[in-house]
Design a protein around this motif. Structure first.
Motif, PDB file in Angstrom:
ATOM      1  N   HIS A 124       0.846  -1.209   0.000  1.00 19.55           N
ATOM      2  CA  HIS A 124       0.000   0.000   0.000  1.00 19.55           C
ATOM      3  C   HIS A 124       0.874   1.249   0.000  1.00 19.55           C
ATOM      4  O   HIS A 124       1.481   1.575   1.018  1.00 19.55           O
ATOM      5  N   ILE A 126       1.470   5.122   0.349  1.00 21.13           N
ATOM      6  CA  ILE A 126       0.738   6.223   1.004  1.00 21.13           C
ATOM      7  C   ILE A 126       0.997   7.486   0.196  1.00 21.13           C
ATOM      8  O   ILE A 126       1.848   8.316   0.532  1.00 21.13           O
ATOM      9  N   ALA A 127       0.276   7.566  -0.889  1.00 18.92           N
ATOM     10  CA  ALA A 127       0.449   8.684  -1.818  1.00 18.92           C
ATOM     11  C   ALA A 127      -0.805   8.754  -2.662  1.00 18.92           C
ATOM     12  O   ALA A 127      -1.592   7.813  -2.686  1.00 18.92           O
ATOM     13  N   SER A 129      -4.068  11.327  -4.413  1.00 21.18           N
ATOM     14  CA  SER A 129      -4.853  12.545  -4.224  1.00 21.18           C
ATOM     15  C   SER A 129      -6.311  12.190  -4.450  1.00 21.18           C
ATOM     16  O   SER A 129      -6.676  11.021  -4.511  1.00 21.18           O
ATOM     17  N   ASP A 130      -7.123  13.216  -4.595  1.00 17.24           N
ATOM     18  CA  ASP A 130      -8.537  13.010  -4.899  1.00 17.24           C
ATOM     19  C   ASP A 130      -8.734  12.745  -6.391  1.00 17.24           C
ATOM     20  O   ASP A 130      -9.856  12.491  -6.817  1.00 17.24           O
ATOM     21  N   SER A 190      -6.853   7.731   7.681  1.00 16.96           N
ATOM     22  CA  SER A 190      -7.236   7.966   6.288  1.00 16.96           C
ATOM     23  C   SER A 190      -8.722   7.660   6.021  1.00 16.96           C
ATOM     24  O   SER A 190      -9.463   8.516   5.551  1.00 16.96           O
ATOM     25  N   ARG A 226     -11.830  18.454   0.208  1.00 15.17           N
ATOM     26  CA  ARG A 226     -11.097  18.022  -0.999  1.00 15.17           C
ATOM     27  C   ARG A 226     -11.249  16.527  -1.220  1.00 15.17           C
ATOM     28  O   ARG A 226     -11.555  16.060  -2.318  1.00 15.17           O
ATOM     29  N   ILE A 227     -11.055  15.754  -0.148  1.00 16.90           N
ATOM     30  CA  ILE A 227     -11.053  14.301  -0.309  1.00 16.90           C
ATOM     31  C   ILE A 227     -12.453  13.730  -0.577  1.00 16.90           C
ATOM     32  O   ILE A 227     -12.563  12.586  -1.020  1.00 16.90           O
ATOM     33  N   MET A 234     -13.935   3.499  -5.443  1.00 19.87           N
ATOM     34  CA  MET A 234     -12.753   3.177  -4.648  1.00 19.87           C
ATOM     35  C   MET A 234     -13.077   3.291  -3.162  1.00 19.87           C
ATOM     36  O   MET A 234     -12.750   2.403  -2.361  1.00 19.87           O
TER      37      MET A 234
HETATM   38  N1  TYR Z   1      -7.015  10.389  -0.665  1.00 18.29           N
HETATM   39  C1  TYR Z   1      -5.737  10.769  -0.155  1.00 18.29           C
HETATM   40  C2  TYR Z   1      -5.547  12.247  -0.482  1.00 18.29           C
HETATM   41  O1  TYR Z   1      -6.227  12.738  -1.326  1.00 18.29           O
HETATM   42  C3  TYR Z   1      -4.665   9.935  -0.790  1.00 18.29           C
HETATM   43  C4  TYR Z   1      -4.733   8.486  -0.427  1.00 18.29           C
HETATM   44  C5  TYR Z   1      -5.877   7.743  -0.601  1.00 18.29           C
HETATM   45  C6  TYR Z   1      -3.625   7.857   0.083  1.00 18.29           C
HETATM   46  C7  TYR Z   1      -5.922   6.412  -0.242  1.00 18.29           C
HETATM   47  C8  TYR Z   1      -3.652   6.527   0.433  1.00 18.29           C
HETATM   48  C9  TYR Z   1      -4.823   5.811   0.278  1.00 18.29           C
HETATM   49  O2  TYR Z   1      -4.889   4.513   0.636  1.00 18.29           O
HETATM   50  O3  TYR Z   1      -4.722  12.879   0.111  1.00 18.29           O
END
Ligand code: TYR
Length: 287
Positions: A124, A126-127, A129-130, A190, A226-227, A234
């Motif tokens: 996974h 950790i990076a 965005s939306d 998250s 934003r998110i 997803m």
């Molecule tokens: N959604 C997060 C953002 O926009 C990014 C992200 C999403 C990171 C899901 C990891 C993940 O598992 O900042």
């Protein structure tokens, strides 16, 4: 790391696509085969050279000779994708994923690719965005970012190292943990924040004057929501896959809202101020 001959990317979006852009730029892979149900998305991926070949189906030919198959689709699709891969998967091929829930990934690998399970690696990054889709793929996305791997009890060491080296080669920092701990952590930092952002946007949708009010929303609204613009399928899959942890987080949040309600009802400026100062301090220290 030795360059890989062929990678098959299933789900050509922001996450898998960005990984392929960097692997290709660094000459870590010979050929990238992209498989996706969306033909328009595949055409964009080809144009942008995220992938070298595009297909809308998993077949023996498409998978033949693959050193690595990366599953980068919404997490609930893993069982059916594994079932489709099973008859075609060459014995040496390593299978990995990039999903946000790791117990569900390991369960899918164990159940639907039982013979191949040692070569399945749950990972996974950790990076992100939306944004989503092949058009959102970008170079350098993983530089300095964390990559969590969750090795399992039947893990083949060579397969684990291959996946770790792939991510290391694009700049990621590898962290290893148990899948249950992974899911508890990411529920808290998250998945629950995403759930809250979706829920707050619904409060505006349900508000009779919501549309007018939004005309005046500023940067606080932008930052907090934003998110909530993220890929719905997803997040549908993530929230359902991690529902036990999220149900506990919803109860804990309810308790925080009750505290705030109490401070306001009592006009308790002192305790409200302390509460805000503690939160503000934690946020400042984290940054
Ligand atoms: N959604 C997060 C953002 O926009 C990014 C992200 C999403 C990171 C899901 C990891 C993940 O598992 O900042």
């Amino acid at each position: 790391m030795n360059a890989l001959g062929k990678i098959v990317l299933i789900g050509v979006g922001l996450i898998g696509g960005s990984l392929m852009l960097d692997l290709k730029r660094r000459r870590q892979v010979g050929t990238v085969v992209g498989i996706d149900i969306n033909a328009d998305n595949l055409a964009r991926a080809l144009e942008r050279r995220v992938i070298d070949e595009a297909h809308t189906e998993i077949t023996a030919d498409n998978i033949a000779q693959a050193d690595l198959v990366v599953l980068a689709t919404p997490v609930a699709t893993l069982p059916s994708l594994c079932r489709l891969l099973l008859p075609h998967l060459p014995p040496h091929t390593v299978v990995s994923d990039v999903g946000s829930t790791k117990q569900s990934a390991l369960a899918a690998f164990a159940q639907y690719l039982p013979q191949h399970f040692p070569r399945c690696v749950a990972a996974h990054p950790i990076a992100g965005s939306d944004r989503s889709g092949a058009l959102a793929a970008q170079f350098g996305l993983y530089q300095g970012k964390k990559l969590i791997v969750c090795p399992h009890e039947r893990q083949d060491a060579g397969s684990l190292h291959l996946v770790e080296n792939v991510w290391r080669s694009v700049g990621a920092e590898i962290h290893t943990m148990d899948a249950a701990e992974h899911d508890a952590i990411f529920a808290a930092v998250s998945h629950f924040p995403h759930l809250l952002a979706f829920s707050y946007v619904h409060q505006m949708l349900d508000h009779p004057q919501g549309a007018r009010y939004l005309d005046f929303a500023g940067s606080g609204f932008r930052d907090f929501t934003r998110i909530a613009g993220s890929h719905p399928k997803m997040w549908q899959d993530i929230l359902l896959a991690n529902r036990d942890s999220l149900l506990a987080m919803i109860d804990a949040q309810q308790a925080q809202l009750d505290r705030l309600r109490h401070f306001l009802q009592q006009e308790d400026a002192q305790r409200l101020g302390d509460y805000l100062a503690q939160a503000s301090g934690l946020r400042a220290d984290w940054e």
